[in-house]
Design a protein around this motif. Structure first.
Motif, PDB file in Angstrom:
ATOM      1  N   CYS A  93      25.240 -54.320  17.483  1.00 53.74           N
ATOM      2  CA  CYS A  93      24.949 -54.170  15.966  1.00 53.74           C
ATOM      3  C   CYS A  93      26.429 -55.690  15.929  1.00 53.74           C
ATOM      4  CB  CYS A  93      25.308 -53.181  14.860  1.00 53.74           C
ATOM      5  SG  CYS A  93      24.839 -53.915  13.188  1.00 53.74           S
ATOM      6  N   PRO A  94      26.742 -56.511  15.507  1.00 51.37           N
ATOM      7  CA  PRO A  94      27.572 -57.435  15.953  1.00 51.37           C
ATOM      8  C   PRO A  94      28.373 -56.679  14.605  1.00 51.37           C
ATOM      9  CG  PRO A  94      25.051 -58.390  15.160  1.00 51.37           C
ATOM     10  CD  PRO A  94      25.302 -57.253  15.028  1.00 51.37           C
ATOM     11  N   GLY A  95      29.796 -56.858  14.655  1.00 45.79           N
ATOM     12  CA  GLY A  95      30.648 -56.436  14.292  1.00 45.79           C
ATOM     13  C   GLY A  95      30.997 -56.940  12.828  1.00 45.79           C
ATOM     14  N   ALA A  96      30.487 -58.476  12.125  1.00 48.77           N
ATOM     15  CA  ALA A  96      30.098 -58.680  11.391  1.00 48.77           C
ATOM     16  C   ALA A  96      29.068 -58.408  10.334  1.00 48.77           C
ATOM     17  CB  ALA A  96      29.770 -60.166  11.425  1.00 48.77           C
ATOM     18  N   LYS A  97      28.131 -57.444  10.597  1.00 48.34           N
ATOM     19  CA  LYS A  97      27.406 -57.091  10.181  1.00 48.34           C
ATOM     20  C   LYS A  97      27.752 -55.497  10.275  1.00 48.34           C
ATOM     21  CE  LYS A  97      23.586 -59.606   9.772  1.00 48.34           C
ATOM     22  NZ  LYS A  97      22.411 -60.405   8.674  1.00 48.34           N
ATOM     23  N   LYS A  98      28.066 -54.928  10.821  1.00 47.88           N
ATOM     24  CA  LYS A  98      28.983 -53.421  10.720  1.00 47.88           C
ATOM     25  C   LYS A  98      29.723 -54.090   9.533  1.00 47.88           C
ATOM     26  CE  LYS A  98      28.521 -51.852  15.647  1.00 47.88           C
ATOM     27  NZ  LYS A  98      29.645 -50.801  16.863  1.00 47.88           N
ATOM     28  N   GLU A  99      30.269 -54.576   9.278  1.00 45.72           N
ATOM     29  CA  GLU A  99      31.308 -54.851   7.694  1.00 45.72           C
ATOM     30  C   GLU A  99      30.207 -55.352   6.759  1.00 45.72           C
ATOM     31  OE1 GLU A  99      34.948 -57.512   6.744  1.00 45.72           O
ATOM     32  OE2 GLU A  99      34.291 -57.228   9.185  1.00 45.72           O
ATOM     33  N   MET A 100      29.564 -55.770   7.133  1.00 49.15           N
ATOM     34  CA  MET A 100      28.927 -55.581   5.604  1.00 49.15           C
ATOM     35  C   MET A 100      28.468 -54.844   5.450  1.00 49.15           C
ATOM     36  SD  MET A 100      25.310 -57.219   4.505  1.00 49.15           S
ATOM     37  CE  MET A 100      24.130 -56.826   6.174  1.00 49.15           C
ATOM     38  N   LEU A 101      27.271 -53.704   5.747  1.00 50.90           N
ATOM     39  CA  LEU A 101      26.865 -53.143   5.993  1.00 50.90           C
ATOM     40  C   LEU A 101      27.593 -51.924   5.444  1.00 50.90           C
ATOM     41  CD1 LEU A 101      24.004 -52.497   8.912  1.00 50.90           C
ATOM     42  CD2 LEU A 101      23.293 -53.895   6.459  1.00 50.90           C
ATOM     43  N   CYS A 102      28.594 -52.006   5.883  1.00 52.68           N
ATOM     44  CA  CYS A 102      30.040 -50.331   5.872  1.00 52.68           C
ATOM     45  C   CYS A 102      29.933 -51.263   4.066  1.00 52.68           C
ATOM     46  CB  CYS A 102      31.125 -50.703   6.520  1.00 52.68           C
ATOM     47  SG  CYS A 102      30.971 -49.585   8.004  1.00 52.68           S
ATOM     48  N   LYS A 103      30.328 -52.299   3.672  1.00 50.08           N
ATOM     49  CA  LYS A 103      30.793 -52.571   2.739  1.00 50.08           C
ATOM     50  C   LYS A 103      29.438 -52.337   1.039  1.00 50.08           C
ATOM     51  CE  LYS A 103      33.549 -56.833   2.962  1.00 50.08           C
ATOM     52  NZ  LYS A 103      33.555 -57.844   3.175  1.00 50.08           N
ATOM     53  N   MET A 104      27.704 -53.024   1.927  1.00 52.29           N
ATOM     54  CA  MET A 104      27.089 -51.800   0.797  1.00 52.29           C
ATOM     55  C   MET A 104      27.097 -50.696   1.193  1.00 52.29           C
ATOM     56  SD  MET A 104      23.363 -53.200   1.800  1.00 52.29           S
ATOM     57  CE  MET A 104      22.940 -54.504   1.605  1.00 52.29           C
ATOM     58  N   HIS A 105      26.716 -50.635   1.767  1.00 48.14           N
ATOM     59  CA  HIS A 105      27.420 -48.428   1.619  1.00 48.14           C
ATOM     60  C   HIS A 105      28.269 -48.107   0.941  1.00 48.14           C
ATOM     61  CE1 HIS A 105      28.124 -43.889   3.547  1.00 48.14           C
ATOM     62  NE2 HIS A 105      26.974 -44.855   2.769  1.00 48.14           N
ATOM     63  N   ALA A 106      29.629 -49.181   0.762  1.00 48.74           N
ATOM     64  CA  ALA A 106      30.216 -48.366  -0.173  1.00 48.74           C
ATOM     65  C   ALA A 106      30.212 -48.688  -1.352  1.00 48.74           C
ATOM     66  CB  ALA A 106      31.475 -49.060   0.368  1.00 48.74           C
ATOM     67  N   SER A 107      29.192 -49.865  -2.047  1.00 46.43           N
ATOM     68  CA  SER A 107      28.272 -50.127  -3.140  1.00 46.43           C
ATOM     69  C   SER A 107      27.337 -48.930  -3.820  1.00 46.43           C
ATOM     70  CB  SER A 107      28.005 -51.433  -2.837  1.00 46.43           C
ATOM     71  OG  SER A 107      27.916 -51.642  -4.436  1.00 46.43           O
ATOM     72  N   TYR A 108      26.934 -48.558  -2.549  1.00 48.25           N
ATOM     73  CA  TYR A 108      25.757 -47.730  -2.827  1.00 48.25           C
ATOM     74  C   TYR A 108      26.212 -46.377  -3.140  1.00 48.25           C
ATOM     75  CZ  TYR A 108      21.699 -45.279  -1.793  1.00 48.25           C
ATOM     76  OH  TYR A 108      20.721 -44.197  -1.887  1.00 48.25           O
ATOM     77  N   ARG A 109      27.487 -46.059  -2.547  1.00 47.32           N
ATOM     78  CA  ARG A 109      27.955 -44.707  -2.808  1.00 47.32           C
ATOM     79  C   ARG A 109      28.578 -44.996  -3.969  1.00 47.32           C
ATOM     80  NH1 ARG A 109      30.427 -44.485   2.804  1.00 47.32           N
ATOM     81  NH2 ARG A 109      31.923 -45.636   1.592  1.00 47.32           N
TER      82      ARG A 109
END
Length: 141
Positions: A93-109
């Motif tokens: 998984c590209p690093g930029a996608k990892k960062e975007m998905l982590c931000k999305m997960h933080a919003s989800y939480r």
């Protein structure tokens, strides 16, 4: 006796003058005071009606926003699930996608949702940032 008659006439005249003064001066003042109180009461009544209408409108807006927030949470879960499936099957998984998905997960939480997605983030973060190198024998001619 004449003194009493004169005193009675004077007293009658004075009471008539006071009654006229009361009608001429005090009645309009009383009417103005009463009208002012009526205007204040009407203004208070209008303000209460406005506040009640405003509360109802805000409750409707809040209900709609809560529904949208729930929908966004559902979409975020679905996107996180799809991303986890896609990137884990791919193996990287590209690093930029990892960062975007982590931000999305933080919003989800932050929405109070946590089920099943916690391990998605961990799995995605463990993936390599670049695709594995292919050997020359694996290349298509």
């Amino acid at each position: 006796m004449q003194f009493l008659d004169n005193a009675g006439k004077v007293a009658g005249s004075i009471s008539a003058i006071l009654a006229l003064l009361g009608l001429v001066f005090f009645t309009p003042v009383k009417k103005r005071i009463k009208a002012r109180k009526a205007k204040k009461a009407e203004a208070v009544k209008e303000q209460k009606a406005f506040r009640a209408e405003l509360r109802q409108s805000l409750e409707k807006i809040t209900a709609v926003l809560n529904g949208l927030s729930d929908d966004i949470g559902d979409l975020q879960y679905e996107r996180l699930s799809q991303a986890q499936d896609f990137y884990t099957s791919r193996g990287w998984c590209p690093g930029a996608k990892k960062e975007m998905l982590c931000k999305m997960h933080a919003s989800y939480r932050a929405r109070g949702r946590n089920h099943l997605s916690e391990h998605y983030e961990e799995e995605i973060l463990r993936l390599a940032d670049k695709p594995p190198q292919r050997e020359e024998s694996e290349e298509i001619p």
